[in-house]
Design an enzyme around this catalytic site. Structure first.
Site, PDB file in Angstrom:
ATOM      1  N   SER A   1       0.846  -1.189   0.000  1.00  0.00           N
ATOM      2  CA  SER A   1       0.000   0.000   0.000  1.00  0.00           C
ATOM      3  C   SER A   1       0.886   1.246   0.000  1.00  0.00           C
ATOM      4  CB  SER A   1      -0.962  -0.045   1.193  1.00  0.00           C
ATOM      5  OG  SER A   1      -1.993   0.909   1.057  1.00  0.00           O
TER       6      SER A   1
ATOM      7  N   ASP B   1      -8.942  -5.049  -6.358  1.00  0.00           N
ATOM      8  CA  ASP B   1      -8.525  -4.032  -5.386  1.00  0.00           C
ATOM      9  C   ASP B   1      -9.503  -2.859  -5.423  1.00  0.00           C
ATOM     10  OD1 ASP B   1      -7.130  -1.774  -4.135  1.00  0.00           O
ATOM     11  OD2 ASP B   1      -5.351  -3.051  -4.196  1.00  0.00           O
TER      12      ASP B   1
ATOM     13  N   HIS C   1      -8.078  -5.043  -1.551  1.00  0.00           N
ATOM     14  CA  HIS C   1      -6.829  -4.404  -1.134  1.00  0.00           C
ATOM     15  C   HIS C   1      -6.361  -4.904   0.233  1.00  0.00           C
ATOM     16  CE1 HIS C   1      -3.822  -1.184  -1.280  1.00  0.00           C
ATOM     17  NE2 HIS C   1      -4.085  -0.949  -0.007  1.00  0.00           N
TER      18      HIS C   1
END
Length: 431
Positions: A204, A351, A383
């Site tokens: 991330s 995602d 995600h």
């Protein structure tokens, strides 16, 4: 009372309690000395967490301070941990000027020559929520302990820098690189570990720091020979992903990102301040409360808020030419350089935070220009799921490039893209 106002007061009360609790019975130092009896003070009040006089003239990566025994390891719930030290070093900011950084290094009980630079996604413009402080209370995802279990040293940089510049990929990339330089110098001098192999790992926002670092490294640090990088859940374009966040459960990331990126750009920060409402339910004071919150706190407080309501002109204020130029410069990855280290890239096809198509484009561009990449596109989960689902494969990738434990089959040259369907069994321990 408004539920968000209740949350705000709860965070304020928690913060005051934390400052009181964690400022009791600590020993602070100004130099290269031992650190604490119990817990370190907050970075904003810690005299060690400052660069020394004349620091700007030093070269990037120069070590200024080493804090031995930074944590009381008997109180740190991290598996396979022997000791912790911290390093303060010279680096470069987003405008190519001098800045400095701090990294926290975890020493395994059984050491190898491998070092993992782990860019923990901490998602906040609050300096006091930096990893160097927060990791005293544990490893949020277990990845530090799992890496230590493989015998690797783990370095966790405060890659957002002393301004807590969340979302600013350029300074994050530079600080990540310089943290590696500083750690290599320190382990060689203090522990006699030379010729250590180094891998970078980030998911991330940590992936953005890691990806920027591998793009910058060939020119910024040509002497640095990285063994590899694991990059998951990458956000290649803030311009695309940022607006997607408003009005969602992760709206707080957009607030933190606007504050964090503009901390590197004084003119854009002035613009933001001039365009925020000064009164009403969505005002400047409430907007900047994010600078007192951790990433998790801001996710709770700003959940499902239309962030554009804070601005007099709404979304248009964030699409002013200077703002767009800043977001493009800081938030567009894949344009700074071509990595020359093996990369394991992983991303969830579904995602819900950052579209996989943009990561596909970054991988395709790198591969066309000669990079060595294994790319896993996972059809299971979104995600947050891929953070866990990609963990074992990342550790095994480092087993391949650093040595230690299981390995991940990796192409000797060129690139390989594989569509997989994998969910980490919650009952099966990650090793």
């Amino acid at each position: 009372m408004n539920i968000r106002l209740c949350l705000l007061w709860a965070f304020f009360a928690f913060g005051v309690e934390a400052i009181w609790k964690f400022s009791v019975k600590h020993i602070t130092t100004d130099g290269d000395n031992d650190a604490t009896e119990t817990y370190l003070p907050l970075p904003s009040t810690d005299p060690w967490y400052r660069a020394p006089d004349g620091w700007e003239a030093a070269q990037p990566g120069t070590v200024f301070k080493v804090r031995h025994h930074a944590y009381n390891v008997s109180l740190v719930p991290v598996a396979n941990l022997k000791e912790v030290f911290q390093v303060l070093f010279r680096s470069t900011n987003s405008l190519e000027n001098a800045t400095w950084g701090v990294t926290t290094v975890f020493i395994p009980k059984n050491c190898t020559q491998g070092i993992v630079s782990y860019q923990l996604p901490y998602d906040t413009s609050c300096l006091d929520a930096s990893p160097s402080f927060g990791l005293q209370w544990g490893d949020p995802y277990g990845e530090i302990g799992q890496s230590l279990g493989r015998g690797w040293w783990v370095s966790v940089p405060d890659f957002e820098g002393p301004l807590a510049s969340y979302g600013a990929s350029i300074v994050a990339g530079y600080i990540t690189i310089d943290s590696v330089r500083a750690v290599l110098a320190t382990v060689a001098k203090e522990f006699g570990v030379k010729n250590a192999r180094v891998g970078l790992w980030g998911y991330s926002n940590g992936a953005s720091a890691t990806e920027a670092a591998v793009e910058f490294a060939p020119k910024y640090a040509p002497e640095l020979k990285l063994a590899g990088a694991a990059i998951g859940g990458l956000t290649p374009s803030l311009s695309t992903s940022g607006p997607m966040l408003r009005g969602t459960q992760v709206s707080g990331l957009l607030v933190q990102g606007i504050i964090g990126v503009t901390s590197q750009y004084p003119e854009q920060r002035k613009w933001v301040l001039s365009r925020l409402h000064q009164s009403g339910p969505y005002n400047a004071t409430e907007f900047f409360w994010a600078t007192y919150m951790s990433g998790w706190q801001s996710l709770l407080y700003y959940a499902y808020v239309d962030v554009f309501q804070y601005f007099i002109g709404g979304r248009a204020d964030l699409e002013e030419p200077g703002m767009l130029a800043m977001f493009y410069r800081e938030g567009t990855l894949g344009v700074f350089g071509i990595p020359n280290t093996p990369i394991f890239m992983y991303h969830a096809i579904d995602d819900d935070t950052t579209p996989i198509g943009e990561t596909d484009s970054v991988v395709r561009n790198f591969c066309e220009k000669g990079s060595n990449i294994l790319y896993h596109r996972n059809s299971w989960g979104g995600h947050n799921d891929e953070l866990t689902n990609g963990r074992q494969r990342s550790l095994d990738f480092f087993g391949t490039v650093l040595g230690g434990g299981n390995t991940l089959p990796f192409p000797a040259t060129g690139c390989e893209t594989v569509d997989i369907k994998f969910m980490q069994d919650p009952n099966k321990p990650i090793a």
